[in-house]
Design a protein around this motif. Structure first.
Motif, short mmCIF file in Angstrom:
data_model
loop_
_atom_site.label_atom_id
_atom_site.label_comp_id
_atom_site.label_asym_id
_atom_site.label_seq_id
_atom_site.Cartn_x
_atom_site.Cartn_y
_atom_site.Cartn_z
N ALA A 225 32.45 44.55 31.51
CA ALA A 225 31.98 44.88 32.86
C ALA A 225 30.46 45.00 32.89
N LYS A 226 29.87 45.60 31.86
CA LYS A 226 28.41 45.74 31.79
C LYS A 226 27.73 44.38 31.71
N ARG A 227 28.32 43.45 30.95
CA ARG A 227 27.74 42.11 30.82
C ARG A 227 27.78 41.38 32.16
N ILE A 228 28.87 41.55 32.90
CA ILE A 228 28.97 40.89 34.21
C ILE A 228 27.98 41.51 35.18
N GLU A 229 27.84 42.85 35.15
CA GLU A 229 26.88 43.53 36.03
C GLU A 229 25.45 43.05 35.77
N ALA A 230 25.17 42.75 34.51
CA ALA A 230 23.81 42.32 34.14
C ALA A 230 23.46 40.95 34.69
N THR A 231 24.45 40.19 35.14
CA THR A 231 24.17 38.86 35.68
C THR A 231 23.79 38.89 37.16
N ALA A 232 23.85 40.07 37.76
CA ALA A 232 23.51 40.18 39.19
C ALA A 232 22.05 39.84 39.43
N GLY A 233 21.76 39.27 40.59
CA GLY A 233 20.39 38.92 40.95
C GLY A 233 19.52 40.15 41.14
N LYS A 234 18.21 39.91 41.31
CA LYS A 234 17.24 41.01 41.41
C LYS A 234 17.52 41.91 42.60
N ASP A 235 17.92 41.32 43.72
CA ASP A 235 18.16 42.11 44.93
C ASP A 235 19.64 42.40 45.15
N GLU A 236 20.44 42.17 44.14
CA GLU A 236 21.89 42.41 44.25
C GLU A 236 22.28 43.66 43.47
N VAL A 237 23.26 44.34 43.99
CA VAL A 237 23.82 45.50 43.29
C VAL A 237 25.28 45.21 42.98
N MET A 238 25.60 45.23 41.72
CA MET A 238 26.98 44.97 41.31
C MET A 238 27.46 46.14 40.45
N LYS A 239 28.58 46.72 40.83
CA LYS A 239 29.15 47.82 40.07
C LYS A 239 30.63 47.54 39.84
N ILE A 240 31.02 47.45 38.59
CA ILE A 240 32.41 47.17 38.22
C ILE A 240 33.00 48.43 37.59
N THR A 241 34.11 48.85 38.11
CA THR A 241 34.80 50.03 37.57
C THR A 241 36.06 49.57 36.85
N VAL A 242 36.20 49.97 35.62
CA VAL A 242 37.39 49.63 34.83
C VAL A 242 38.39 50.77 34.95
N SER A 243 39.54 50.49 35.52
CA SER A 243 40.56 51.52 35.67
C SER A 243 41.27 51.76 34.34
N LYS A 244 41.89 52.90 34.23
CA LYS A 244 42.63 53.23 33.01
C LYS A 244 43.87 52.33 32.90
N PRO A 245 44.24 51.97 31.69
CA PRO A 245 45.46 51.16 31.52
C PRO A 245 46.68 51.91 32.04
N VAL A 246 47.62 51.19 32.59
CA VAL A 246 48.85 51.80 33.07
C VAL A 246 49.67 52.27 31.87
N GLU A 247 49.99 53.54 31.84
CA GLU A 247 50.75 54.08 30.72
C GLU A 247 52.23 53.74 30.88
N LYS A 248 52.78 53.12 29.87
CA LYS A 248 54.22 52.84 29.88
C LYS A 248 54.95 54.06 29.34
N LYS A 249 55.98 54.48 30.08
CA LYS A 249 56.68 55.70 29.68
C LYS A 249 57.54 55.47 28.43
#
Length: 254
Positions: A225-249
């Protein structure tokens, strides 16, 4: 002389593990779980006076693909993977151990791990009179029905330790269910036991490994996610949130 005896004992244990056994009975179960979606299994228990082997694998295809078209004419493909890996559990009465085998990992546990309470109630399952027993085991409350007329302490999955063969067992949430479909006694068939070169770990070790694998996956996704955020342009704001993996019971909740 003492060293010679120790070597003989070690060799005996090794070859005893690698030996197959002749099954004197065969019990086929209807096995259903609804812990992470409804699943049906092929499930069979082979047994004699010293050993049992429970074998289970999920029914159905290993991969199911569905395609949907949304209002904007975009196509979305969903791929549902199902674990069809065969699981085998060998119960050695003499050693009081459960050997849990899959193609991915081998786990060693002790047997007689359920603290059963024997009840007065009885019923018939397939013309076999069964008695009731209950227990709490790893996060679930179970009811089992065992046949005193077949005085062998085996059952499906990890269930064992009752004064009779377990023909039916289910949890209070109706998420785990085993029930006899057919039983064949007498029976005579060679069953493959341990090969002898398995590398077993404890259940605690297995849980640590699984926890580390999940954390590694989360860390890798965060770095991506950090690598993808770093590709954003100078005037762009990109924020990627990684959700927690779904826990299998799974069957075991703790």
């Amino acid at each position: 002389m003492k060293r010679f005896i120790i070597v003989l004992q070690f060799l005996f244990v090794f070859f005893a593990y690698s030996q197959d056994f002749v099954s004197k009975g065969k019990l086929e179960y209807e096995m259903i779980t609804n812990t992470d979606g409804l699943k049906n299994y092929n499930a069979i228990l082979y047994f004699n006076e010293s050993y049992s082997k429970f074998i289970a694998n999920a029914k159905g295809p290993s991969k199911e693909v569905t395609e949907t078209i949304k209002d904007d004419n975009s196509q979305h493909m969903n791929v549902k993977l199902q674990d069809t890996t065969e699981t085998s559990i060998i119960n050695s009465l003499k050693e009081k151990k459960l050997y849990i085998l899959t193609s991915k990992i081998s786990i060693l546990e002790r047997s007689n791990i359920q603290n059963w309470i024997l009840e007065e109630e009885s019923k018939e399952i397939g013309n076999v009179v069964c008695n009731k027993a209950t227990c709490d085991f790893r996060g679930r409350s179970y009811t089992a029905w065992y046949a005193s007329s077949i005085p062998l302490p085996y059952g499906p999955w990890k269930f064992n330790g009752l004064p009779g063969l377990i023909l039916e067992v289910y949890d209070s949430k109706n998420e785990v269910y085993f029930s006899m479909k057919t039983i064949v006694i007498p029976f005579n068939q060679k069953v493959i036991g341990l090969i002898g070169n398995e590398k077993f770990i404890s259940r605690d070790q297995y849980r640590i490994i699984e926890k580390e694998k999940k954390q590694k996956f989360v860390n890798e996704m965060n770095e991506k996610a950090k690598r993808i955020e770093a590709t954003a342009g100078k005037d762009e704001v990109m924020k990627i949130t990684v959700s927690k993996p779904v826990e299998k019971k799974g069957i075991e909740l703790d």
